[in-house]
Scaffold this motif. Structure first.
Motif, short mmCIF file in Angstrom:
data_model
loop_
_atom_site.label_atom_id
_atom_site.label_comp_id
_atom_site.label_asym_id
_atom_site.label_seq_id
_atom_site.Cartn_x
_atom_site.Cartn_y
_atom_site.Cartn_z
N LYS A 1 10.27 26.75 5.90
CA LYS A 1 11.20 25.83 6.55
C LYS A 1 10.70 24.39 6.55
N GLU A 2 9.39 24.23 6.72
CA GLU A 2 8.86 22.89 6.92
C GLU A 2 8.31 22.23 5.67
N SER A 3 7.73 23.02 4.76
CA SER A 3 7.02 22.40 3.65
C SER A 3 8.00 21.71 2.69
N PRO A 4 7.62 20.54 2.20
CA PRO A 4 8.53 19.78 1.34
C PRO A 4 8.69 20.41 -0.05
N ASP A 5 9.90 20.27 -0.64
CA ASP A 5 10.13 20.74 -2.01
C ASP A 5 9.65 19.69 -3.00
N VAL A 6 9.88 18.43 -2.63
CA VAL A 6 9.52 17.33 -3.51
C VAL A 6 8.82 16.26 -2.67
N ILE A 7 7.78 15.66 -3.21
CA ILE A 7 7.15 14.55 -2.51
C ILE A 7 7.47 13.27 -3.25
N LEU A 8 7.95 12.28 -2.49
CA LEU A 8 8.26 10.99 -3.06
C LEU A 8 7.15 10.03 -2.63
N VAL A 9 6.31 9.63 -3.60
CA VAL A 9 5.22 8.71 -3.28
C VAL A 9 5.68 7.29 -3.60
N VAL A 10 5.55 6.40 -2.60
CA VAL A 10 5.94 5.00 -2.81
C VAL A 10 4.68 4.19 -3.03
N ALA A 11 4.68 3.38 -4.10
CA ALA A 11 3.50 2.56 -4.40
C ALA A 11 3.93 1.11 -4.55
N ASP A 12 3.01 0.22 -4.24
CA ASP A 12 3.27 -1.22 -4.37
C ASP A 12 2.78 -1.64 -5.75
N VAL A 13 3.65 -2.32 -6.50
CA VAL A 13 3.32 -2.66 -7.89
C VAL A 13 2.04 -3.48 -7.98
N GLU A 14 1.77 -4.27 -6.93
CA GLU A 14 0.61 -5.16 -6.98
C GLU A 14 -0.70 -4.40 -6.75
N ASN A 15 -0.65 -3.34 -5.94
CA ASN A 15 -1.85 -2.57 -5.63
C ASN A 15 -1.78 -1.17 -6.23
N LEU A 16 -1.28 -1.09 -7.45
CA LEU A 16 -1.00 0.23 -8.02
C LEU A 16 -2.25 1.10 -8.07
N LYS A 17 -3.37 0.50 -8.40
CA LYS A 17 -4.60 1.29 -8.56
C LYS A 17 -4.91 2.04 -7.27
N ARG A 18 -4.93 1.30 -6.15
CA ARG A 18 -5.27 1.93 -4.88
C ARG A 18 -4.20 2.95 -4.47
N ASN A 19 -2.96 2.62 -4.74
CA ASN A 19 -1.88 3.53 -4.39
C ASN A 19 -1.94 4.83 -5.17
N LEU A 20 -2.45 4.75 -6.40
CA LEU A 20 -2.52 5.96 -7.21
C LEU A 20 -3.57 6.93 -6.71
N LEU A 21 -4.52 6.46 -5.89
CA LEU A 21 -5.50 7.38 -5.32
C LEU A 21 -4.79 8.42 -4.47
N LEU A 22 -3.92 7.94 -3.59
CA LEU A 22 -3.15 8.85 -2.74
C LEU A 22 -2.28 9.74 -3.62
N PHE A 23 -1.66 9.13 -4.63
CA PHE A 23 -0.81 9.90 -5.54
C PHE A 23 -1.59 11.03 -6.20
N SER A 24 -2.83 10.73 -6.64
CA SER A 24 -3.61 11.75 -7.35
C SER A 24 -3.96 12.91 -6.41
N GLN A 25 -4.20 12.59 -5.14
CA GLN A 25 -4.48 13.67 -4.17
C GLN A 25 -3.25 14.55 -3.97
#
Lengths: 76, 703
Positions: free
Chosen positions: B86-110
């Motif tokens: 009931k609770e677990s997500p089917d899809v995760i939508l990760v939002v990243a800032d174009v300027e800090n893409l590198k740092r944002n991709l760390l969370l994405f990779s996890q």
């Protein structure tokens, strides 16, 4: 050896490999990696915290944390 | 919820425009609820993906990784590790800032390593050209093995692409990990970890070990095996460090091929603004100027709508009284429910204005600069730069202010902030202050331009803030809590606030106040009405006693009615309660009537004026505030023959209301945030004792 806390405003440095164990995980995750370029942008009025730019991230960290992260100064 | 709705979790770093995207996707279909089992709010909204497909979008707090350091961040981890359907997500939508893409991709990779289908939305692409950034989207999509969409949530670009990507991603369910953490760090170690369970991905198991957070579906045996991995703490720490560095290496490799920045094209407004806002002198000057503007606006702009709400509810009461049959139900409506609702709604203008300013300061990125400026000062008092936000918000209402402490990572600093926030002068104290000041302080100018009454009000605000700081200092020195204080704040780029985001923020916070505090104030108004309009036998005889009293023979009908009302009150349950506590409050200069107002306003301070209005048997509507004031002014203390509300009593009451913990809704929130009754009780008795002793001293000196 210098640390981030010993930088002057505007000065650049590179985070040294050996400070890896002293960088909190949270800061690593925010881009404070060994080898990364770090610049001191501003010091808060009471000399703490420090406002730095590292790896494209603009962060405020406390002096105590900054003094544990060793760096190589860029233009020496 | 219908079965075929796609559950989407919205995740991203703070300041990536996650909230903008949430607002664009869901619009007014939002609601705030509670996470089951975790007592923290969650924002959800429904989004129409296509003609036949809806998505339920959950907005999770902003986080830099799924290794949490604050309560806000731990929610992200908890909701991802949840395995129940009931609770677990089917899809995760990760939002990243174009300027800090590198740092944002760390969370994405996890996230990707959790093996849940993931869409990556790269936000703020409208600024790409100005910043000299170019991205090879199709190659990035291939390298990351995920759906990548370029958007600009503020400019409403690419929102439909996001919706389509969610559907595609849900159907294809591509979910392979991005960084296989096992091979690079310690292959044997991770192989052993992986063999514990086949129900979880390796990364999930690793998170359970490092974060000490186990889903309900794990077996006892598996958990014991996992606990064995926790033995060597320094090894865990080292591997986490290695993991992070390894992830960045992978990300760098991918970005090298797909992401190009031409720094010469970047323009730097940020550093110019930072020079002013974080300047040693101008920085503080500007901050206090902003505070001044906020307080001026709260008092200036709010008066008109507040008066309007007040008189509307008074008219409504009159209307109901005139239209309906007299009786118990009408009385309940006219004297209990309608004034009760009015008593809540009257604070909306002030609260909304304050949240409007706070939302704008947050949206522009200025709030982080305030945190930066204030950290060192606040630390001396056992708090942290982030505590300044709750302390400012507390001037509207302590409830949302206490909820705003969730971003503070140190438990001790957070607890201290929670405990002292109720000292700041919230809007519920205003009506009490206003009426008492107008009774005891002459309305005259000093130095030719300062209004004396206004000055006293300002001093009361300063007193509240000073007490918060002093209280924090005492707690800092006495509380024996070991809690690592770690502080890192991102200084986001300056932005022009989006009207849509500010609107939703104000709406949501105001709603939380109305429904949170409102329920309690309304319930209490009804209880108060009941206790004041019922009583033991002597209550029933009140009318007869007054009419038969020889003294009243020449009284007019109006005088007689008032005497009956006050005789009834004296013999009602609430009157008896007031009489009972009279000996205790006498040294503070109060009689049983003020005692009643004290008792009722322990639920919520603003009830004070209404209660006194009832007690002095006048109508509580706006047109008659002068009459309430006059009644209070002409009230005589029978023991001395002097005015009841003389300077000493008035000051004593002001101090009492400044310090006492008179808000049930706040106590309930503190219980919720600290998960125990211990802290709200300490707060209640500590502040109560302080209020009693200070008022006692003030009254004894002045009288």
């Amino acid at each position: 050896m210098s640390t981030i806390a010993s930088l002057h405003i505007g000065e650049l440095g590179y985070i040294s490999e050996e400070s890896l164990d002293f960088i909190p995980l949270k800061l690593l995750e925010m881009g404070c990696l060994p080898g990364a370029e770090v610049q001191l942008i501003q010091i808060a009025p009471l000399k703490d915290p420090l406002y730095i730019c590292v790896n494209g991230s603009h962060l405020a960290i406390r002096k105590e944390t900054a003094s544990r992260i060793k760096i190589l100064k860029a233009n020496l | 919820m219908p079965k075929n709705d796609i559950k989407v979790a919205l995740i991203g770093n703070p300041n990536t425009g996650k909230t903008s995207l949430f607002n664009q996707l869901t619009g007014l279909n939002q609601k705030v609820g509670n996470y089951p089992g975790v007592t923290v709010d969650k924002k959800q909204g429904i989004c129409k993906l296509s003609a036949t497909q809806n998505a339920i979008i959950t907005d999770l707090p902003g986080t830099y990784s799924i290794n949490p350091t604050s309560l806000d961040e731990s929610i992200v981890l908890k909701s991802l590790l949840k395995k129940d359907i009931k609770e677990s997500p089917d899809v995760i939508l990760v939002v990243a800032d174009v300027e800090n893409l590198k740092r944002n991709l760390l969370l994405f990779s996890q996230i990707k390593d959790l093996e849940i289908p993931t869409v990556l939305a790269i936000n703020m692409v409208d600024q790409m050209h100005r910043k000299g950034i170019s991205i090879d989207v199709s190659l990035l999509q291939k390298e990351l093995n995920t759906e990548v969409v370029l958007i600009s949530a503020r400019k409403n670009q690419g929102i439909n692409d996001v919706k389509e990507a969610i559907i595609r991603c849900h159907v294809a369910a591509k979910a392979s990990p991005l960084c296989g953490i096992n091979s690079k760090i310690d292959p044997d170690y991770f192989q052993n970890l992986k063999e514990i369970s086949s129900n979880f991905s390796l990364y999930e198991l690793w998170l359970m070990v490092t974060q000490n957070n186990y889903p309900d579906t794990i077996t006892k045996e598996e958990k014991e095996k996992l606990l064995a991995f926790k033995q060597d703490v320094s090894k865990l720490k080292r591997y986490q460090h290695k993991e992070t560095i390894y992830r960045y290496q992978e990300i760098n490799k991918i970005l090298k091929k797909t992401y190009i920045v031409d720094k010469s094209k970047a323009t730097d407004v940020r550093s110019k603004l930072d020079k002013i806002f974080t300047h040693k002198i101008f920085g503080y000057f500007f901050f206090f100027f902003i505070l001044l503007v906020i307080f001026q606006s709260i008092f200036d702009w709010a008066t008109l709508p507040m008066d309007l709400i007040d008189s509307t509810f008074a008219d409504l009461s009159d209307f109901v009284r005139g239209r309906f049959q007299p009786g118990l139900l009408t009385d309940l409506l006219v004297e209990g429910i309608i004034p009760g609702i009015g008593g809540v709604l009257i604070f909306i203008p002030q609260i909304a204005i304050l949240f409007l300013f706070i939302a704008i300061l947050e949206e522009t990125g200025y709030m982080s600069r305030v945190v930066f400026l204030m950290d060192k000062i606040m630390r001396r008092f056992g708090m942290n730069g982030k505590s300044i936000i709750p302390l400012i918000s507390g001037t509207a209402c302590a409830i949302p202010a206490i909820m705003a402490t969730r971003t503070i990572s140190s438990w001790k600093e957070r607890l201290i902030t929670i405990l002292v926030t109720p000292f700041t002068t919230c809007s519920a104290r205003l009506p009490v202050y206003a009426i008492l000041i107008s009774l005891i302080i002459p309305n005259k100018k000093i130095l030719g331009f300062l209004n004396l009454q206004g000055l006293v009000l300002l001093l009361l605000y300063a007193l509240g803030f000073g007490m918060a700081i002093l209280g924090a200092y005492i707690l800092h020195k006495t509380l024996k809590i070991k809690s690592k204080s770690f502080f890192v704040v991102e200084m986001p780029n300056y932005k022009i606030p989006s009207l849509k985001n500010v609107f939703f923020e104000v709406l949501e916070k105001t709603k939380a106040f109305v429904f949170g505090a409102g329920k309690i104030i309304l319930a209490l108004s009804i209880v108060l009405w009941f206790l004041a309009s019922n009583g033991p036998k002597s209550f029933a005889n009140a009318e007869k006693n007054v009419v038969e009293n020889i003294e009243n023979r020449n009284a007019s009908q109006e005088e007689l009615n008032q005497k009956i009302a006050s005789e009834k009150l004296k013999n009602s349950y609430i009157g008896i309660m007031g009489k009972t506590i009279e000996p205790v409050i006498k040294p503070l200069g109060y009689d049983w009537k003020i005692g009643i107002a004290l008792i009722t306003s322990f639920a919520a301070r603003e009830i004070f004026v209404g209660t006194l209005a009832t007690i002095y048997s006048v109508e509580a509507d706006d047109e008659n505030t002068a009459t309430i004031k006059e009644k209070m002014r002409s009230e005589i203390n029978p023991a001395t023959g002097e005015k009841r509300f003389n300077f000493a009593v008035g000051m004593s009451l002001l101090i009492f209301y400044a310090f006492a913990m008179q808000c049930m809704a706040t106590l309930a929130i503190v219980k919720r945030e600290t998960k125990t009754w211990k802290w709200p009780l300490i707060q209640f008795f500590g502040m109560g004792c302080l209020a009693y002793i200070s008022s006692l001293i003030v009254y004894q000196i002045l009288s």
